[in-house]
Design a protein around this motif. Structure first.
Motif, short mmCIF file in Angstrom:
data_model
loop_
_atom_site.label_atom_id
_atom_site.label_comp_id
_atom_site.label_asym_id
_atom_site.label_seq_id
_atom_site.Cartn_x
_atom_site.Cartn_y
_atom_site.Cartn_z
N GLY A 68 2.33 2.28 -2.48
CA GLY A 68 2.30 2.92 -3.71
C GLY A 68 3.23 2.19 -4.82
O GLY A 68 3.33 2.87 -5.92
N LYS A 69 3.77 1.34 -4.51
CA LYS A 69 4.62 0.25 -5.53
C LYS A 69 3.94 0.21 -7.00
O LYS A 69 4.55 0.63 -7.99
CB LYS A 69 4.91 -0.90 -4.90
CG LYS A 69 6.00 -1.68 -6.06
CD LYS A 69 6.36 -2.97 -5.47
CE LYS A 69 5.31 -4.17 -6.08
NZ LYS A 69 5.68 -5.42 -5.77
N THR A 70 2.48 -0.39 -6.85
CA THR A 70 2.00 -0.63 -8.12
C THR A 70 1.65 0.71 -9.08
O THR A 70 1.88 0.73 -10.29
CB THR A 70 0.69 -1.15 -7.94
OG1 THR A 70 0.74 -2.36 -6.93
CG2 THR A 70 0.15 -1.71 -9.23
N THR A 71 1.40 1.69 -8.41
CA THR A 71 0.95 2.96 -8.98
C THR A 71 2.32 3.56 -9.62
O THR A 71 2.66 4.17 -10.72
CB THR A 71 0.49 4.12 -7.87
OG1 THR A 71 -0.83 3.56 -7.21
CG2 THR A 71 -0.28 5.13 -8.40
N ASP A 77 0.50 14.30 -1.14
CA ASP A 77 -0.77 14.85 -1.34
C ASP A 77 -1.78 14.82 -0.29
O ASP A 77 -2.76 15.37 -0.18
CB ASP A 77 -1.48 14.63 -2.83
CG ASP A 77 -1.73 13.17 -2.77
OD1 ASP A 77 -0.69 12.25 -2.34
OD2 ASP A 77 -2.86 12.66 -3.07
N LYS A 86 -2.84 -6.45 -10.04
CA LYS A 86 -3.09 -6.23 -8.51
C LYS A 86 -4.58 -6.34 -8.35
O LYS A 86 -4.94 -6.83 -7.30
CB LYS A 86 -2.73 -4.87 -8.38
CG LYS A 86 -2.71 -4.44 -6.75
CD LYS A 86 -1.92 -3.71 -5.95
CE LYS A 86 -2.39 -3.33 -4.66
NZ LYS A 86 -1.78 -2.52 -3.94
N LYS A 146 2.97 10.05 -1.23
CA LYS A 146 1.75 10.52 -1.00
C LYS A 146 1.59 11.96 -0.14
O LYS A 146 0.94 12.11 0.77
CB LYS A 146 1.11 9.26 0.06
CG LYS A 146 1.03 7.95 -0.88
CD LYS A 146 -0.04 7.18 -0.11
CE LYS A 146 -0.09 5.80 -0.49
NZ LYS A 146 -1.06 4.85 0.22
N HIS A 196 2.35 -8.24 -0.62
CA HIS A 196 0.79 -8.63 -0.26
C HIS A 196 0.86 -10.16 0.13
O HIS A 196 1.95 -10.50 0.58
CB HIS A 196 -0.03 -8.32 -1.38
CG HIS A 196 0.12 -6.65 -1.74
ND1 HIS A 196 -0.72 -5.91 -1.16
CD2 HIS A 196 1.00 -6.19 -2.21
CE1 HIS A 196 -0.62 -4.77 -1.82
NE2 HIS A 196 0.55 -4.70 -2.39
N ASP A 231 0.97 -1.26 -0.01
CA ASP A 231 -0.08 -0.01 -0.06
C ASP A 231 0.91 1.36 0.16
O ASP A 231 0.25 2.45 -0.08
CB ASP A 231 -1.01 0.09 1.03
CG ASP A 231 -2.12 -0.82 0.71
OD1 ASP A 231 -2.40 -0.86 -0.74
OD2 ASP A 231 -3.09 -1.08 1.79
N SER A 290 4.20 12.26 -5.31
CA SER A 290 2.95 11.49 -5.06
C SER A 290 2.90 10.78 -6.47
O SER A 290 2.47 11.41 -7.66
CB SER A 290 1.92 12.98 -4.85
OG SER A 290 0.77 12.14 -5.38
N ALA A 291 3.00 9.44 -6.33
CA ALA A 291 2.92 8.76 -7.43
C ALA A 291 1.30 8.79 -8.17
O ALA A 291 1.57 8.96 -9.44
CB ALA A 291 3.23 7.15 -7.25
N ILE A 292 0.38 8.88 -7.56
CA ILE A 292 -0.61 8.86 -8.05
C ILE A 292 -1.12 10.15 -9.06
O ILE A 292 -1.75 10.05 -9.99
CB ILE A 292 -2.11 8.61 -7.18
CG1 ILE A 292 -3.30 8.19 -7.99
CG2 ILE A 292 -2.38 9.78 -6.35
CD1 ILE A 292 -3.98 7.02 -7.23
P1 G4P Z 1 1.18 -1.17 -3.47
O1 G4P Z 1 1.22 -1.34 -4.80
O2 G4P Z 1 2.68 -0.68 -2.75
O3 G4P Z 1 0.33 -1.93 -2.52
O4 G4P Z 1 0.45 0.21 -3.50
P2 G4P Z 1 -0.66 0.78 -4.68
O5 G4P Z 1 0.18 1.31 -5.61
O6 G4P Z 1 -1.56 0.07 -4.90
O7 G4P Z 1 -1.27 1.81 -3.80
C1 G4P Z 1 -1.82 1.68 -2.61
C2 G4P Z 1 -2.94 2.86 -2.26
O8 G4P Z 1 -2.33 4.10 -2.40
C3 G4P Z 1 -4.04 2.75 -3.73
O9 G4P Z 1 -5.16 3.07 -3.05
C4 G4P Z 1 -3.27 4.05 -4.54
O10 G4P Z 1 -4.31 4.56 -5.19
C5 G4P Z 1 -3.05 4.99 -3.35
N1 G4P Z 1 -1.85 5.98 -3.73
C6 G4P Z 1 -0.71 5.50 -4.34
N2 G4P Z 1 0.14 6.75 -4.73
C7 G4P Z 1 -0.39 7.86 -3.85
C8 G4P Z 1 -0.28 9.13 -3.99
O11 G4P Z 1 0.67 9.74 -4.42
N3 G4P Z 1 -1.51 9.66 -3.07
C9 G4P Z 1 -2.41 9.16 -2.60
N4 G4P Z 1 -3.17 10.07 -2.00
N5 G4P Z 1 -2.61 7.76 -2.60
C10 G4P Z 1 -1.71 7.07 -3.31
P3 G4P Z 1 -6.38 2.45 -3.03
O12 G4P Z 1 -7.49 3.18 -2.70
O13 G4P Z 1 -5.96 1.10 -2.15
O14 G4P Z 1 -6.51 1.56 -4.63
P4 G4P Z 1 -7.10 2.42 -5.76
O15 G4P Z 1 -8.53 2.08 -5.83
O16 G4P Z 1 -6.68 3.76 -5.66
O17 G4P Z 1 -6.45 1.57 -6.81
#
Ligand code: G4P
Length: 528
Positions: free
Chosen positions: A24-27, A144, A49, A142, A91, A22, A256-258
C-alpha cells in the motif's frame, strides 16, 4: 547559524517508505501528498505505478522518466513542517537506488499489509535502516480486510525485524467487523465508515474506557476493546521517544490507506516524533545541520529525459548550511568549483529552480557524467561524507559483445554506468569477462538499453552461476595472498579496483568465510 535558518532545519522531516510490493505504499503516499495539498503530484504517483504495470519494457518506461524524476523526491508542507518524502523504488525497478535512498533520510515509515505480516523486501530494506539506526514508524495497512491478529503482527515484527513495537493506536475488529481505532496516547476513538474518507476530527474523546458511550458506539465490540487494552497495558512496551530515535523501538499505527483511515493520525504523530535533519559523519568529523557553511552529498544519479545529451541529474542531500541559487560549490573528489545556477528543487507539483534550500532538502544538479555517487560538495572545507555505500549485488550477468570491435565503447559505457550507480561492474582476476552485478534484475534491462542508445553498443547477456558477492578485506598481507591464490576462480575487481569474492550461493560464501577467519567479507563498500 541564524535563528531563521535554525528554524528551517528544525521544521524539516526527510523520510522514505519501506514496504513490500502491494502493501500500500503508493496509496499511502498519495494520501500523504493530499494532506500536503500536492494534489497534482498525488495523481502522478498513481499514474507512474499504472505505467509500470502496463509494461515491463524499459524503452516505454523511458518515456515516463519525467514523472520518475519528479516523483523521486516529493516535497510537501503539513502543519508547520516541510516534509521531503524520498521515493524508494520497488517492484520491478527495485534496485541499489532503493537501498541508497535510505542513506539520505532521517527516518522511515514502514508499511505492512495486515494479511501478510513482514515480507522479504521489507526485511531487506530494514537491514539498510539498521546500518544507521534509522528511526522507524510502522503503519499496519488494510485493516478493512481480514488479516492476522494485531498481537500476532506485532510479534512478527519484533521477531523478524528485531525491533520492539509500541502500539500508539489499536484496531477494533478487522475486515467486516472493523469499527475503527483507539488512539492510545490521545485516548481518542476513531470510528470507521467504509467507503468514506474519514478524517481525524471525527475522533471521539473517551478518557475512561468504562464510559457507556463506548458500548453505544461499538456494541459488543466495546468489551473486546476493553479486554485488548487491558492485555496491552500488561504486555506491550510503553512508547519511549528515546528508544524510537535510537532505532530500537517502533511506534505502531493501524489503518486503511485506501479508505484514508488512520493516515492523518499517523502523519500527525510522524511530524511530531520523527527527527529533524541529523548530524552526518565524514571521514574527518561529524557535521551538524546547524553549521553555517554549506555541505551535501550525492546519493543518487538519474539519467535525464533526453538520452542524446547524456545529461544526468545528481541528487544531493543537503547536510549543513543554506543553499542559494548561483552558489559556488567545491566538488572535492575532482578538486573543482562548480557554479550551481541550475539546481532543481523537488517541489511537489513540479521541478522548479531552487532559490534556497536547507539541510534535509534534496536538490538536483545537472551534470555530464562528472559526478559520482557518494561525492561531497561544500563551500570550502574538504570533507568526505561516509555511509553512502555500494550494496552487495544479488543478481549477476556476463556481458557478451555482438561486435568485438566495440570493446572500447563497451568498457567506457560500463565504467560510466557503474560510476553512476546504475549497475556494478566486476572484472574476474583470471579472465577478461565483464560481469555485472545488481540488486534488482530490472537494472540489467536498463543497462542494455542505455548501452545501445547512449554508447552505440550491441551486447547480450549470459547467465552466470553467482548468487552473492562480498568485498574482501584482510590486515594480514600474507594471508590475503594465500586467500587470493586459493580462490582465484571466484575473485574479481570492481569498477574502483576493490577486490570482491563472488559466490555461487550463500552457503558457499559461509563455508569460505568459515575457512578464512582472518579475511573479512563485507556486505557493503564505501565509495572512494
Ligand atoms: P504498493 O505501492 O505498496 O505496491 O501498493 P499500492 O498502494 O499500489 O496497493 C496495492 C493494492 O492494495 C492496490 O490494489 C490498492 O488499492 C490496495 N490497497 C491499498 N491500501 C489498501 C487498504 O487499506 N485496504 C484495501 N482493502 N486495499 C488496499 P490493486 O487492486 O492492486 O490496485 P488498484 O486497482 O486498487 O489500484
Amino acid at each position: 547559524m541564524s535563528k531563521h535558518n535554525q528554524k528551517e532545519v528544525e521544521r524539516r522531516r526527510t523520510f522514505g517508505i519501506i514496504s513490500h510490493p502491494d502493501a500500500g505504499k503508493t496509496t499511502l503516499t498519495e494520501k500523504l501528498l493530499l494532506y500536503g495539498g500536492a494534489i497534482q503530484m498525488a495523481g502522478a504517483v498513481k499514474a507512474r505505478k499504472a505505467a509500470r504495470h502496463a509494461t515491463s519494457d524499459w524503452m516505454a518506461m523511458e518515456q515516463e522518466r519525467g514523472i520518475s524524476v519528479t516523483s523521486s523526491v516529493m516535497k510537501f508542507n503539513y502543519r508547520d513542517y516541510e516534509v521531503n518524502l524520498l521515493d524508494t523504488p520497488g517492484h520491478q525497478d527495485f534496485s541499489e537506488d532503493t537501498y541508497r535512498v535510505l542513506t539520505a533520510v532521517d527516518s522511515a515509515l514502514m508499511v505492512i499489509d495486515s494479511a501478510k505480516g513482514v515480507e522479504t523486501q521489507t526485511r531487506k530494506l530494514m537491514e539498510v535502516c539498521r546500518m544507521r539506526n534509522t528511526p522507524i514508524i510502522t503503519f499496519i495497512n488494510k485493516l478493512d480486510r481480514e488479516g492476522k491478529e494485531p498481537l500476532e503482527l506485532l510479534s512478527d515484527i519484533e521477531e523478524t525485524l528485531q525491533i520492539e513495537c509500541a502500539p500508539l493506536s489499536w484496531p477494533i475488529g478487522m475486515g467486516k467487523r472493523f469499527k475503527g481505532t483507539y488512539n492510545l496516547y490521545r485516548k481518542q476513538l476513531h470510528l470507521f465508515t467504509p467507503g468514506q474518507e474519514t478524517r481525524l476530527k471525527d475522533g471521539v474523546v473517551i478518557d475512561d474506557l468504562n464510559d457507556p458511550r463506548l458500548d453505544e458506539l461499538l456494541g459488543s465490540q466495546a468489551d473486546e476493546l476493553r479486554a485488548d487494552i487491558e492485555l496491552l497495558e500488561g504486555a506491550a512496551n510503553p512508547f519511549e521517544l528515546e528508544e524510537y530515535l535510537k532505532g530500537n523501538q517502533t511506534p505502531v499505527f493501524f489503518g486503511s490507506a485506501i479508505n484514508n483511515f488512520g493516515v492523518q493520525e499517523m502523519l500527525d504523530a510522524f511530524v511530531e516524533l520523527a527527527p529533524p535533519p541529523s548530524p552526518r559523519e565524514t571521514t574527518s568529523r561529524e557535521v551538524s545541520p546547524y553549521e553555517e557553511p554549506f555541505s551535501g552529498f550525492v546519493f543518487k544519479i538519474q539519467a535525464n529525459m533526453d538520452p542524446a545529451h547524456r545529461d544526468r541529474i545528481a541528487f544531493m542531500r543537503i547536510c549543513s548550511g543554506k543553499f542559494t541559487r548561483g552558489m559556488k560549490l567545491r566538488h572535492h573528489r575532482i578538486g573543482k568549483d562548480i557554479n550551481v545556477s541550475n539546481a532543481t528543487i523537488f517541489m511537489a507539483q513540479d521541478r522548479t529552480n531552487v532559490e534556497e534550500a536547507y539541510p534535509g532538502d534534496i536538490i538536483g544538479i545537472h551534470n555530464h557524467g562528472t559526478i559520482k555517487i557518494g561525492d561531497t560538495f561544500t563551500d570550502k572545507e574538504p570533507l568526505k561524507f561516509t555511509g553512502i555505500p555500494s550494496f552487495a549485488p544479488e543478481h549477476f550477468r556476463r556481458v557478451r559483445l555482438k561486435n568485438p570491435l566495440k570493446t572500447k565503447q563497451l568498457e567506457k559505457g560500463l565504467i560510466q554506468l557503474a560510476e553512476e550507480g546504475a549497475v556494478q561492474l566486476f572484472r574476474p582476476v583470471i579472465n577478461t569477462d565483464y560481469i555485472l552485478g545488481a540488486v534488482g534484475v530490472l537494472q540489467f534491462d536498463v543497462i542494455m538499453s542505455r548501452l545501445k542508445n547512449e554508447y552505440g553498443v550491441d551486447a547480450i547477456y549470459e547467465g552466470i552461476d553467482y548468487a552473492t558477492a562480498r568485498w574482501i578485506g584482510c590486515e594480514d598481507r600474507k594471508k590475503l595472498e594465500e586467500f587470493e591464490k586459493k580462490n582465484q576462480a571466484n575473485l574479481a575487481l570492481d569498477a574502483e579496483g576493490n577486490l570482491a569474492y563472488l559466490a555461487s550461493s550463500e552457503w558457499r560464501l559461509g563455508h569460505t568465510a568459515e575457512q578464512w577467519p582472518q579475511v573479512q567479507f563485507h556486505k557493503t563498500r564505501e565509495h572512494n
